[in-house]
Design an enzyme around this catalytic site. Structure first.
Site, PDB file in Angstrom:
ATOM      1  N   ASN A 103      -4.243  -7.087   8.406  1.00 44.22           N
ATOM      2  CA  ASN A 103      -5.077  -6.809   7.229  1.00 44.22           C
ATOM      3  C   ASN A 103      -5.065  -7.995   6.266  1.00 44.22           C
ATOM      4  O   ASN A 103      -6.051  -8.280   5.601  1.00 44.22           O
ATOM      5  CB  ASN A 103      -4.696  -5.477   6.561  1.00 44.22           C
ATOM      6  N   GLU A 163      -0.473   0.505  15.693  1.00 49.95           N
ATOM      7  CA  GLU A 163      -1.117   1.723  15.173  1.00 49.95           C
ATOM      8  C   GLU A 163      -2.113   2.286  16.200  1.00 49.95           C
ATOM      9  O   GLU A 163      -2.156   3.493  16.443  1.00 49.95           O
ATOM     10  CB  GLU A 163      -1.849   1.412  13.865  1.00 49.95           C
ATOM     11  N   HIS A 209      -2.513  -3.523  18.789  1.00 50.83           N
ATOM     12  CA  HIS A 209      -1.889  -3.180  17.504  1.00 50.83           C
ATOM     13  C   HIS A 209      -1.093  -1.876  17.655  1.00 50.83           C
ATOM     14  O   HIS A 209      -1.579  -0.911  18.242  1.00 50.83           O
ATOM     15  CB  HIS A 209      -2.969  -3.025  16.423  1.00 50.83           C
ATOM     16  N   CYS A 262      -8.724   3.528   5.986  1.00 52.32           N
ATOM     17  CA  CYS A 262      -7.829   3.734   4.841  1.00 52.32           C
ATOM     18  C   CYS A 262      -8.526   3.273   3.547  1.00 52.32           C
ATOM     19  O   CYS A 262      -8.967   2.132   3.453  1.00 52.32           O
ATOM     20  CB  CYS A 262      -6.558   2.925   5.070  1.00 52.32           C
ATOM     21  N   CYS A 271       0.874  -1.178   0.000  1.00 51.90           N
ATOM     22  CA  CYS A 271       0.000   0.000   0.000  1.00 51.90           C
ATOM     23  C   CYS A 271       0.914   1.231   0.000  1.00 51.90           C
ATOM     24  O   CYS A 271       2.126   1.120   0.256  1.00 51.90           O
ATOM     25  CB  CYS A 271      -0.877  -0.018   1.251  1.00 51.90           C
ATOM     26  N   THR A 299      -7.021   2.337  10.963  1.00 57.95           N
ATOM     27  CA  THR A 299      -7.230   2.556   9.524  1.00 57.95           C
ATOM     28  C   THR A 299      -7.690   1.306   8.774  1.00 57.95           C
ATOM     29  O   THR A 299      -8.201   1.421   7.673  1.00 57.95           O
ATOM     30  CB  THR A 299      -5.923   3.057   8.892  1.00 57.95           C
ATOM     31  N   HIS A 355       3.017   2.565  11.180  1.00 59.22           N
ATOM     32  CA  HIS A 355       2.009   2.573  12.251  1.00 59.22           C
ATOM     33  C   HIS A 355       2.160   3.766  13.185  1.00 59.22           C
ATOM     34  O   HIS A 355       1.258   4.047  13.967  1.00 59.22           O
ATOM     35  CB  HIS A 355       2.149   1.322  13.137  1.00 59.22           C
ATOM     36  N   HIS A 411       4.771  -5.897   8.626  1.00 57.84           N
ATOM     37  CA  HIS A 411       4.347  -7.246   9.032  1.00 57.84           C
ATOM     38  C   HIS A 411       4.537  -8.221   7.874  1.00 57.84           C
ATOM     39  O   HIS A 411       3.579  -8.802   7.365  1.00 57.84           O
ATOM     40  CB  HIS A 411       2.889  -7.209   9.510  1.00 57.84           C
TER      41      HIS A 411
END
Ligand code: SF4
Length: 293
Positions: A232, A133, A131, A202, A17, A174, A81, A46
């Site tokens: 994700n 983030e 997480h 996102c 991304c 996100t 993050h 990750h």
């Protein structure tokens, strides 16, 4: 030739991304310009294979909650993050030269949480508490916030002491699915006086999910490529399964087994936000190899 004629389709969005791509570029530039020691605050992305290749170029990572190496004068990459203000202060105190690769979309979520807190809202962050983030969003809000991960958490929150009514602001990790944000929002709205929702999902991730589900609906098998530690990627695999197709989450093409293609006429391939192009190419090549045997 039982696999002859297997159709292999890849989603348009399947590799890094924009935020991960930017973090990798910043890291490679730092390694080229300054060389070792260059550090990242936690594993840069990750994806174990990509991280191990960067380690071969001289990147090292450390756990911000553990012992710090000698950082005096060293380049330290803040991954996509982001980090909380306390960690940032600790790094500066140790003389680290910070290279900020926080994704602009994550920064927007951090700022949204701070602005909501400053405006007097009780802030809810929707996401996974552990997480990095979410920790960075929580740690930059400048006020205590509540982290909610599921609709059940939201119901428990709504039934908690002191509810209703009050002013509530919602910000999300996100990568949370939109349906979860909608569900949590309606639960909170039913119990709070006024709810302000900052949509910090996102778009790159939502688009990837939509493409994956669309492809999954038209194939016999889905292969989702990405780190097992990538939430994700795991979520992509989950929504493909929910779309009703047999789905395998693999970290790399070597995990693909020939028998998965038994009786299969079409295979869909997609990847998470930290999956590089070359892992997708290798996956397609492996599927073509099995199909051609
Ligand atoms: S998934 Fe979206 S928010 Fe996360 S790093 Fe990538 S572009 Fe940024």
């Amino acid at each position: 030739m039982k696999y002859m004629g297997v159709r292999i389709e890849v989603t348009p969005d399947h590799s890094f991304c924009p935020g991960v791509d930017r973090a990798i570029r910043i890291t490679k530039d730092a390694l080229m310009e300054k060389g070792e020691p260059t550090y990242s605050v936690g594993p840069l992305i990750h994806n174990p294979e990509v991280v191990s290749r960067l380690e071969m170029l001289g990147l090292k990572s450390f756990d911000p909650a553990g012992d710090y190496p000698d950082l005096d004068g060293a380049d330290v990459i803040i991954r996509s993050h982001g980090i909380d203000t306390e960690t940032e202060a600790k790094l500066k105190l140790r003389g680290a030269v910070l290279l900020d690769a926080t994704c602009p979309t994550v920064k927007r979520a951090q700022e949204a949480a701070r602005e909501l807190a400053e405006s007097g809202c009780e802030v809810i962050v929707l996401g996974s508490e552990s997480h990095p983030e979410v920790r960075s969003i929580v740690g930059r809000a400048g006020a205590p916030v509540t982290v909610i991960e599921t609709s059940a958490d939201a119901r428990r929150w709504a039934q908690g002491e002191g509810r209703p009514p009050r002013r509530v602001g919602i910000v999300c990790q996100t990568t949370v699915p939109r349906e979860l944000l909608d569900s949590v929002t309606s639960i909170i709205e039913a119990s709070a006086g006024r709810v302000e929702v900052q949509d910090t999902i996102c778009k790159a991730v939502s688009r990837r999910m939509e493409e994956a589900v669309e492809l999954a609906r038209g194939v016999d098998l889905m292969i989702v490529v990405g780190g097992r530690n990538s939430s994700n990627t795991a979520h992509l695999a989950e929504i493909c399964r929910e779309a009703g197709v047999r789905t395998h989450h693999v970290e790399d093409s070597s995990e693909i087994q020939a028998e998965w293609l038994n009786g299969v006429e079409s295979v869909g391939v997609t990847g998470g936000a930290s999956t590089p192009d070359w892992q997708i190419d290798e996956t397609v090549a492996r599927l073509e190899e099995i199909a051609g045997d």
